[in-house]
Write a protein that holds these residues in place. Structure first.
Motif, PDB file in Angstrom:
ATOM      1  N   UNK A 163      36.911  29.541  34.189  1.00 57.67           N
ATOM      2  CA  UNK A 163      37.600  30.843  34.141  1.00 57.67           C
ATOM      3  C   UNK A 163      37.861  31.369  35.546  1.00 57.67           C
ATOM      4  N   UNK A 164      36.931  31.128  36.471  1.00 61.57           N
ATOM      5  CA  UNK A 164      37.117  31.584  37.856  1.00 61.57           C
ATOM      6  C   UNK A 164      38.287  30.846  38.512  1.00 61.57           C
ATOM      7  N   UNK A 165      38.411  29.532  38.259  1.00 61.67           N
ATOM      8  CA  UNK A 165      39.550  28.764  38.797  1.00 61.67           C
ATOM      9  C   UNK A 165      40.864  29.302  38.232  1.00 61.67           C
ATOM     10  N   UNK A 166      40.869  29.601  36.939  1.00 63.58           N
ATOM     11  CA  UNK A 166      42.046  30.172  36.287  1.00 63.58           C
ATOM     12  C   UNK A 166      42.400  31.521  36.933  1.00 63.58           C
ATOM     13  N   UNK A 167      41.405  32.387  37.074  1.00 61.99           N
ATOM     14  CA  UNK A 167      41.634  33.720  37.645  1.00 61.99           C
ATOM     15  C   UNK A 167      42.124  33.640  39.090  1.00 61.99           C
ATOM     16  N   UNK A 168      41.540  32.732  39.868  1.00 63.82           N
ATOM     17  CA  UNK A 168      41.956  32.578  41.267  1.00 63.82           C
ATOM     18  C   UNK A 168      43.408  32.117  41.365  1.00 63.82           C
ATOM     19  N   UNK A 169      43.767  31.146  40.513  1.00 62.08           N
ATOM     20  CA  UNK A 169      45.146  30.665  40.524  1.00 62.08           C
ATOM     21  C   UNK A 169      46.100  31.787  40.121  1.00 62.08           C
ATOM     22  N   UNK A 170      45.706  32.532  39.117  1.00 58.19           N
ATOM     23  CA  UNK A 170      46.518  33.652  38.635  1.00 58.19           C
ATOM     24  C   UNK A 170      46.758  34.656  39.761  1.00 58.19           C
ATOM     25  N   UNK A 171      45.728  34.943  40.513  1.00 58.15           N
ATOM     26  CA  UNK A 171      45.839  35.909  41.601  1.00 58.15           C
ATOM     27  C   UNK A 171      46.698  35.366  42.745  1.00 58.15           C
ATOM     28  N   UNK A 172      46.468  34.112  43.111  1.00 60.75           N
ATOM     29  CA  UNK A 172      47.190  33.537  44.250  1.00 60.75           C
ATOM     30  C   UNK A 172      48.670  33.276  43.955  1.00 60.75           C
ATOM     31  N   UNK A 173      48.992  33.056  42.690  1.00 55.17           N
ATOM     32  CA  UNK A 173      50.370  32.685  42.338  1.00 55.17           C
ATOM     33  C   UNK A 173      51.027  33.709  41.407  1.00 55.17           C
ATOM     34  N   UNK A 174      50.614  34.949  41.534  1.00 56.75           N
ATOM     35  CA  UNK A 174      51.128  36.003  40.647  1.00 56.75           C
ATOM     36  C   UNK A 174      52.649  36.128  40.720  1.00 56.75           C
ATOM     37  N   UNK A 180      58.174  32.669  36.108  1.00 58.42           N
ATOM     38  CA  UNK A 180      58.025  31.528  35.197  1.00 58.42           C
ATOM     39  C   UNK A 180      58.309  31.881  33.742  1.00 58.42           C
ATOM     40  N   UNK A 181      58.548  33.130  33.443  1.00 59.09           N
ATOM     41  CA  UNK A 181      58.825  33.537  32.066  1.00 59.09           C
ATOM     42  C   UNK A 181      57.934  34.680  31.633  1.00 59.09           C
ATOM     43  N   UNK A 182      58.374  35.379  30.605  1.00 59.71           N
ATOM     44  CA  UNK A 182      57.686  36.586  30.147  1.00 59.71           C
ATOM     45  C   UNK A 182      56.219  36.344  29.808  1.00 59.71           C
ATOM     46  N   UNK A 183      55.938  35.259  29.100  1.00 60.86           N
ATOM     47  CA  UNK A 183      54.551  34.939  28.719  1.00 60.86           C
ATOM     48  C   UNK A 183      53.654  34.834  29.961  1.00 60.86           C
ATOM     49  N   UNK A 184      54.158  34.197  30.990  1.00 58.69           N
ATOM     50  CA  UNK A 184      53.364  33.955  32.200  1.00 58.69           C
ATOM     51  C   UNK A 184      53.264  35.199  33.077  1.00 58.69           C
ATOM     52  N   UNK A 185      54.248  36.057  33.000  1.00 54.05           N
ATOM     53  CA  UNK A 185      54.223  37.296  33.794  1.00 54.05           C
ATOM     54  C   UNK A 185      53.157  38.262  33.274  1.00 54.05           C
ATOM     55  N   UNK A 186      52.776  38.120  31.997  1.00 54.00           N
ATOM     56  CA  UNK A 186      51.820  39.060  31.392  1.00 54.00           C
ATOM     57  C   UNK A 186      50.377  38.560  31.397  1.00 54.00           C
ATOM     58  N   UNK A 187      50.125  37.400  31.956  1.00 53.92           N
ATOM     59  CA  UNK A 187      48.765  36.841  31.937  1.00 53.92           C
ATOM     60  C   UNK A 187      47.794  37.740  32.690  1.00 53.92           C
ATOM     61  N   UNK A 188      46.607  37.857  32.145  1.00 52.93           N
ATOM     62  CA  UNK A 188      45.560  38.698  32.739  1.00 52.93           C
ATOM     63  C   UNK A 188      44.342  37.845  33.095  1.00 52.93           C
ATOM     64  N   UNK A 189      43.571  38.270  34.096  1.00 55.70           N
ATOM     65  CA  UNK A 189      42.338  37.541  34.418  1.00 55.70           C
ATOM     66  C   UNK A 189      41.368  37.564  33.237  1.00 55.70           C
ATOM     67  N   UNK A 190      40.567  36.542  33.140  1.00 54.45           N
ATOM     68  CA  UNK A 190      39.579  36.430  32.056  1.00 54.45           C
ATOM     69  C   UNK A 190      38.237  36.997  32.502  1.00 54.45           C
ATOM     70  N   UNK A 191      37.532  37.671  31.597  1.00 51.20           N
ATOM     71  CA  UNK A 191      36.179  38.140  31.932  1.00 51.20           C
ATOM     72  C   UNK A 191      35.236  36.960  32.128  1.00 51.20           C
ATOM     73  N   UNK A 192      34.191  37.194  32.899  1.00 51.77           N
ATOM     74  CA  UNK A 192      33.184  36.168  33.172  1.00 51.77           C
ATOM     75  C   UNK A 192      31.833  36.599  32.625  1.00 51.77           C
ATOM     76  N   UNK A 193      30.977  35.632  32.385  1.00 50.51           N
ATOM     77  CA  UNK A 193      29.600  35.958  32.007  1.00 50.51           C
ATOM     78  C   UNK A 193      28.839  36.525  33.203  1.00 50.51           C
TER      79      UNK A 193
END
Length: 197
Positions: A163-174, A180-193
């Motif tokens: 999830x951290x790798x996903x969140x980092x990529x999301x932040x760096x490539x926002x 990339x499309x509406x679906x990708x523009x709305x992605x949100x970071x995932x909560x962590x344990x």
């Protein structure tokens, strides 16, 4: 002759791969393009979802094994049947308390589920103790539960890593993901344990 027939499909594949039209140019792939960002975020999300599934499958097996032990105890002479039935009812209700990938953002939800499951397991270990030597099923199922319970922290760490790798990529490539499309523009970071300081 037989050896040649075994290698014939491989030779044909190699020959076909080496044949190119003289005018062909290799396809280039821009790693900074929206298409590349879509592909990468999808791969990262698949990894997150796989780790989540592994963790939830293990937890489901623990709940099922707990139910099986409690059912077995209700058939054993000398077992505390009333307590086993009571724990069985609480165990049946556990999954309604469990968090998901979004509700885990409320850490109290995780804590409540963990405490409820821990209380069931502590009580289970107490009432199974006198019967472990009398029933191989109770013994093996109880051991299965303990092994699964010891794996919880590891599953959560591996989930957080993905999830951290996903969140980092999301932040760096926002910005790229917005293109990339509406679906990708709305992605949100995932909560962590892992709790943040």
């Amino acid at each position: 002759m037989r050896k040649l027939l075994l290698y014939l499909p491989l030779l044909l594949l190699l020959a076909a791969a080496s044949c190119r039209k003289t005018g062909d140019t290799p396809v280039s792939f821009d790693p900074t393009s929206p298409a590349a960002a879509r592909l990468q975020i999808d791969v990262l999300r698949d990894t997150v979802d796989l780790r989540w599934k592994q963790m939830i499958d293990s937890d489901n097996q623990k709940v099922v094994a707990t139910k099986a032990v409690l059912s077995e105890l209700q058939r054993l002479p000398g077992a505390n049947v009333a307590r086993a039935k009571q724990l069985d009812a609480v165990n049946d209700n556990l999954l309604s308390l469990r968090y998901d990938q979004q509700t885990m953002s409320v850490s109290e939800r995780i804590d409540a589920y963990d405490m409820a499951q821990d209380s069931v397991l502590r009580a289970l270990y107490t009432i199974t103790q006198p019967h472990l030597s009398k029933s191989k099923d109770v013994e093996s199922l109880t051991e299965t539960i303990k092994v699964a319970d010891n794996e919880v922290a590891g599953f959560r760490v591996r989930y957080d890593q993905a999830a951290r790798m996903y969140n980092n990529y999301l932040q760096m490539h926002a910005e790229t993901l917005k293109k990339a499309g509406r679906k990708y523009a709305r992605l949100q970071p995932l909560p962590l344990f892992e709790l943040k300081d």
